[in-house]
Design a protein around this motif. Structure first.
Motif, PDB file in Angstrom:
ATOM      1  N   THR A  10      -6.285   2.230   0.592  1.00 32.50           N
ATOM      2  CA  THR A  10      -5.821   3.523   0.992  1.00 32.50           C
ATOM      3  C   THR A  10      -5.697   4.538  -0.322  1.00 32.50           C
ATOM      4  O   THR A  10      -5.218   5.450  -0.354  1.00 32.50           O
ATOM      5  N   ARG A  43       0.871  -1.053  -0.057  1.00 33.31           N
ATOM      6  CA  ARG A  43       0.063   0.160   0.093  1.00 33.31           C
ATOM      7  C   ARG A  43       0.864   1.401  -0.103  1.00 33.31           C
ATOM      8  O   ARG A  43       0.595   2.050  -0.650  1.00 33.31           O
ATOM      9  N   ASP A  44       2.017   1.337   0.678  1.00 35.00           N
ATOM     10  CA  ASP A  44       2.987   2.450   0.583  1.00 35.00           C
ATOM     11  C   ASP A  44       3.616   2.594  -0.261  1.00 35.00           C
ATOM     12  O   ASP A  44       4.357   3.568  -0.775  1.00 35.00           O
ATOM     13  N   LEU A  47       0.010  13.186   4.781  1.00 37.56           N
ATOM     14  CA  LEU A  47      -0.860  11.847   4.919  1.00 37.56           C
ATOM     15  C   LEU A  47       0.250  10.953   5.944  1.00 37.56           C
ATOM     16  O   LEU A  47      -0.127  10.122   6.709  1.00 37.56           O
ATOM     17  N   ARG A  48       1.324  11.049   5.463  1.00 39.09           N
ATOM     18  CA  ARG A  48       2.374   9.885   5.988  1.00 39.09           C
ATOM     19  C   ARG A  48       2.644  10.617   7.503  1.00 39.09           C
ATOM     20  O   ARG A  48       2.636   9.689   8.520  1.00 39.09           O
ATOM     21  N   THR A  70      -3.514  10.673  -8.148  1.00 38.31           N
ATOM     22  CA  THR A  70      -3.117  10.576  -6.886  1.00 38.31           C
ATOM     23  C   THR A  70      -1.881  11.258  -6.799  1.00 38.31           C
ATOM     24  O   THR A  70      -1.774  11.932  -5.782  1.00 38.31           O
ATOM     25  N   HIS A 116     -12.103  -1.219   5.187  1.00 32.60           N
ATOM     26  CA  HIS A 116     -11.527  -0.013   5.504  1.00 32.60           C
ATOM     27  C   HIS A 116      -9.894  -0.171   5.383  1.00 32.60           C
ATOM     28  O   HIS A 116      -9.233   0.627   6.170  1.00 32.60           O
ATOM     29  N   TRP A 117      -9.371  -0.960   4.438  1.00 31.07           N
ATOM     30  CA  TRP A 117      -8.063  -1.048   4.337  1.00 31.07           C
ATOM     31  C   TRP A 117      -7.728  -0.551   2.766  1.00 31.07           C
ATOM     32  O   TRP A 117      -6.393  -0.762   2.570  1.00 31.07           O
ATOM     33  N   THR A 168       0.446  12.317   9.369  1.00 28.94           N
ATOM     34  CA  THR A 168      -0.737  11.991  10.080  1.00 28.94           C
ATOM     35  C   THR A 168      -1.314  10.493  10.311  1.00 28.94           C
ATOM     36  O   THR A 168      -2.345  10.246  10.895  1.00 28.94           O
ATOM     37  N   GLU A 169      -0.604   9.736   9.439  1.00 29.21           N
ATOM     38  CA  GLU A 169      -1.022   8.338   9.438  1.00 29.21           C
ATOM     39  C   GLU A 169      -2.373   8.355   8.748  1.00 29.21           C
ATOM     40  O   GLU A 169      -3.333   7.650   9.210  1.00 29.21           O
ATOM     41  N   GLN A 170      -2.414   8.959   7.595  1.00 32.02           N
ATOM     42  CA  GLN A 170      -3.867   8.882   7.069  1.00 32.02           C
ATOM     43  C   GLN A 170      -4.854   9.595   7.619  1.00 32.02           C
ATOM     44  O   GLN A 170      -5.903   9.213   7.890  1.00 32.02           O
TER      45      GLN A 170
END
Length: 452
Positions: free
Chosen positions: A93, A69-70, A287-288, A221, A90-91, A290-292
């Motif tokens: 991203t 995902r990253d 985003l990184r 994105t 909810h996974w 704040t951890e999304q």
């Protein structure tokens, strides 16, 4: 090609691909997706890379996705079921799409059935996932009657649980000669029960369309990730501190800690005043940090390490001025909340409150100073207690007073003060001028607020 990843050739001499797309699904299908992806990359005017996350069972899908995902800008799933599971679980991203299952895929499945299954009757078939309209249109195109064609459409993840029983019941009652399914687990279950079954697979043309859509989503994105973002950090005076020197020391310490944190995501830090700082970064980096948008950037760490409350506001916008304005408005909201939450504003959505991350004062400080150990805490507590200052007043000491309080030599008192400075529990003040001449005394302010 490895099982985990496949990298296409770089395009137009670019050192890094401009878009990275994750391909997820059963291994055989993902192999086809990778082959088509090679063609898409070769035709693309921009660098494109495809990373594969094939699995043997859908229960592995989340784990495969989380491993990549990253590293991806968009994703392609094998069908609506896997896509819906990722969404409801909810996974998911990144922007994603799935392979379409239409009449074209059904044509290919019917052809394979006629070639591989003896005595198959294509007018007596059970089909899952496709809509009745798609099935009727496909059969009309090839001139077959649908009177004995049974279809159960996909109507959400819960509908998949009944697919195998649906096919089995039709076959056992001799209504059908073959089952056509889009689900790997259903295919395996029916095959084990002796039911003739084939899986409806998307055509290479539909795979290509889905991959090209995912590339466009990934480009969007990337553009969004490079949107400018600002983070405003405001030190909230507690009333216990005073004096220009103390303010300058606090500002310097805050600046150093912010630089250390911001360096991890390539952000820059600007000092607006002794209490206000602006961190310039991108939406992707935000985003990184704040951890999304799950935790507040900097808030917990700075509060714990500085020993004073801070407020954090984050903002984005179409221009640098708009992002800065949103960040400054957001930090005012955080100040009003006493720094208990960070606030995010983008000028269009509602205010978003972010809780502090799990930061503790016994963690190693960002600027590399020594952690607060038990001995340093005992020393500063003893000195502060002996000084018996009024609440809210600063505790200022020198070598002589520390030696007297702790009943040690001045050399040992000087060493104790050095320990407190290294532990972040004392700050050296400007040397006091001596009216009688001689060397001025060095004084230290004890940061007793860190004992609370």
């Amino acid at each position: 090609m490895t099982d985990e990843t496949q990298q296409t050739e770089q395009v137009s001499g670019e050192r890094l691909p401009s878009v990275t797309v994750g391909l997820f699904g059963p291994r055989r299908l993902v192999k086809t997706m990778s082959e088509v992806g090679q063609e898409v990359a070769e035709r693309s005017a921009h660098g494109v890379r495809f990373l594969t996350g094939g699995y043997d069972d859908l229960s592995e899908a989340e784990e495969r996705y989380l491993r990549l995902r990253d590293r991806i800008d968009s994703a392609v799933f094998p069908g609506p079921w896997a896509f819906d599971l990722a969404t409801t679980g909810h996974w998911l991203t990144v922007p994603s799409t799935h392979l379409p299952l239409t009449g074209a895929a059904l044509y290919a499945a019917l052809l394979r059935a006629s070639l591989t299954i003896p005595a198959v009757d294509l007018s007596r078939v059970s089909i899952d996932s496709l809509s009745l309209a798609d099935v009727s249109e496909a059969y009309s195109e090839i001139g077959l009657d649908t009177a004995q064609v049974y279809d159960v459409p996909y109507e959400g993840p819960e509908s998949v649980a009944g697919f195998a029983a649906f096919h089995r019941e039709k076959f056992e009652r001799q209504h059908t000669t073959v089952a056509l399914t889009t689900i790997l687990s259903v295919e395996r279950e029916l095959r084990a029960d002796g039911v003739p079954v084939l899986r409806i697979a998307p055509t290479r043309s539909s795979v290509r369309d889905a991959l090209e859509t995912a590339v466009l989503l990934g480009q969007g994105t990337r553009m969004g990730a490079h949107q400018l973002a600002m983070i405003a950090v405001q030190v909230i005076p507690s009333g216990a501190e005073s004096g220009d020197y103390w303010q300058q020391e606090l500002a310097l310490s805050t600046h150093q800690k912010l630089l250390s944190e911001a360096r991890q995501v390539g952000a820059s830090v600007t000092r607006r005043s002794d209490t206000l700082f602006l961190v310039t970064t991108t939406y992707g980096a935000l985003l990184r940090l704040t951890e999304q948008f799950a935790v507040a950037p900097f808030l917990g760490a700075l509060t714990a390490q500085l020993g004073v409350p801070v407020a954090v506001g984050a903002g984005t916008g179409q221009t640098a001025r708009a992002a800065e304005a949103n960040a400054l408005m957001a930090v005012e909201e955080s100040v009003a909340a006493g720094g208990k939450v960070a606030v995010y504003l983008d000028g269009s959505s509602d205010r978003l409150d972010l809780e502090p991350g799990a930061a503790t004062t016994d963690a190693a400080p960002i600027d590399g100073t020594s952690p607060i150990d038990q001995r340093a805490l005992e020393i500063v507590t003893s000195i502060a207690s002996a000084m018996s200052s009024a609440p809210g007043r600063q505790v200022v000491v020198d070598v002589e007073s520390v030696a007297a309080i702790m009943q040690v030599t001045q050399r040992t008192g000087r060493r104790m003060l050095k320990e407190l400075v290294e532990a972040g529990l004392a700050w050296p003040l400007p040397p006091a001028r001596s009216t009688g001449g001689g060397r001025p005394r060095q004084q230290f302010r004890l940061l007793t607020e860190k004992l609370d």
